[in-house]
Design a protein around this motif. Structure first.
Motif, PDB file in Angstrom:
ATOM      1  N   LYS A   1      -6.827  -4.989   3.626  1.00  0.00           N
ATOM      2  CA  LYS A   1      -5.775  -5.127   4.641  1.00  0.00           C
ATOM      3  C   LYS A   1      -6.324  -4.847   6.037  1.00  0.00           C
ATOM      4  CE  LYS A   1      -1.088  -3.557   5.779  1.00  0.00           C
ATOM      5  NZ  LYS A   1      -0.468  -4.885   5.700  1.00  0.00           N
TER       6      LYS A   1
ATOM      7  N   CYS B   1      -1.398   1.015   6.490  1.00  0.00           N
ATOM      8  CA  CYS B   1      -1.663   1.165   5.057  1.00  0.00           C
ATOM      9  C   CYS B   1      -0.740   2.189   4.413  1.00  0.00           C
ATOM     10  CB  CYS B   1      -3.117   1.569   4.829  1.00  0.00           C
ATOM     11  SG  CYS B   1      -4.290   0.300   5.349  1.00  0.00           S
TER      12      CYS B   1
ATOM     13  N   TYR C   1       1.062   1.655   1.118  1.00  0.00           N
ATOM     14  CA  TYR C   1       0.373   1.775  -0.165  1.00  0.00           C
ATOM     15  C   TYR C   1       0.687   3.116  -0.823  1.00  0.00           C
ATOM     16  CZ  TYR C   1      -2.464  -2.330   0.843  1.00  0.00           C
ATOM     17  OH  TYR C   1      -2.884  -3.604   1.113  1.00  0.00           O
TER      18      TYR C   1
END
Length: 305
Positions: free
Chosen positions: A110, A300, A303
């Motif tokens: 990502k 992120c 996640y």
């Protein structure tokens, strides 16, 4: 783009890999072409650079000497390429990143995708290993920046915390351990586990935490080790083993109910995920990527569970 002497580049890659075959693959040329470049370089300096040992190669004294200089040349070349690009209002060059397994598989894609979108003229290579591999690659100057999940241990490296992570025990949904409503710490002593390979940062954290709970790893049954999170997940689904993995790695399987959390009373394992580089000033593309990651690390967060 600034071009470096190709023979030096070939030598550098062969010296890193200690294999003509692997070097040819990385350089996108044939193995005979790699051999020819090395032979011509050896002829020009009048000394052998490599010796064959079994199926592999070892550096001679001359090879080690040239490699020390080649590392400096490659680093300065990359920095010059980057700086010349800035004069044209371009960010160009090649960035080599190393990441341990969890980060390489679930976090870095990502970040790299976003970085390449912002800087389309940059080429990126991502090497995947365990924490010990990444630390070694940095010291050998094979990569410019690293990302690891293990405990900071190398005094020559600077570790910067980026994210928090949880390591969770998982098993297949019909595993016998779920027959009891409450799972206690002592119940783990009677289970079989699958662990990561030696050198894994995940292992370091897990083994340390078990010891804090009064459980020695040698007490636990462990017949299988694997280096891939995907392989471990698949093995856990097909066996009576319990795996202890990053929540990043099993999020989808938990949502699909392919795996189930083994919730143990009073048992939890938390760790940090780090960005790491050699002590001293970081420049060029590694510095730019560090700044990008710091700025975009919250991207992120989805996640995390």
């Amino acid at each position: 783009m600034l071009e470096i002497n190709f023979r030096i580049k070939v030598f550098y890659v062969v010296a890193k890999e200690l294999s003509f075959t692997k070097a040819a693959r990385e350089l996108f040329i044939s193995q005979p072409a790699v051999s020819k470049h090395i032979q011509e370089l050896e002829t020009s300096i009048g000394q052998a650079l490599f010796l064959r040992k079994g199926k592999g190669l070892v550096l001679t004294e001359a090879g080690h000497t040239l490699l020390d200089s080649a590392k400096v040349i490659m680093k300065e070349y990359a920095l010059a390429d980057y700086r010349l690009g800035l004069l044209r209002d371009q960010v160009v060059g090649q960035l080599i990143v190393g990441a341990s397994t969890t980060l390489a598989q679930y976090i870095m894609p990502k970040l790299i995708a976003g970085f390449v979108k912002e800087y389309p003229d940059v080429r990126i290579k991502l090497f995947n290993g365990n924490t010990a591999d990444v630390d070694r690659w940095l010291n050998d100057k094979r990569i410019g920046i690293g990302f690891v999940e293990g405990l900071p241990e190398d005094s020559s490296l600077k570790y910067s915390k980026l994210w928090d992570d949880s390591l969770v025990p998982v098993a297949r949904p019909d595993h016998p351990i779920f027959k009891d409503a409450t799972i206690k710490l002592d119940d783990l002593r009677r289970q079989e586990f699958i662990f990561r390979e030696q050198g894994s940062g995940t292992n370091d954290i897990v083994f340390q935490r078990f010891k804090q709970f009064g459980i020695e790893i040698k007490e636990l049954l462990n017949r299988v080790q694997m280096s891939s999170s995907e392989s471990i997940k698949r093995y856990v689904e097909l066996s009576d083993c319990i795996g202890i993995m990053s929540i990043h790695a099993v999020k989808d399987e938990l949502e699909r109910k392919d795996l189930r959390l083994v919730e143990v009373e009073g048992f939890s394992i938390h760790r940090h995920l780090y960005m790491v580089h050699l002590h001293g000033e970081v420049s060029g593309l590694p510095k730019l990527f560090m700044r990008y990651v710091e700025k975009n690390k919250s991207a992120c967060d989805n996640y995390m569970l």
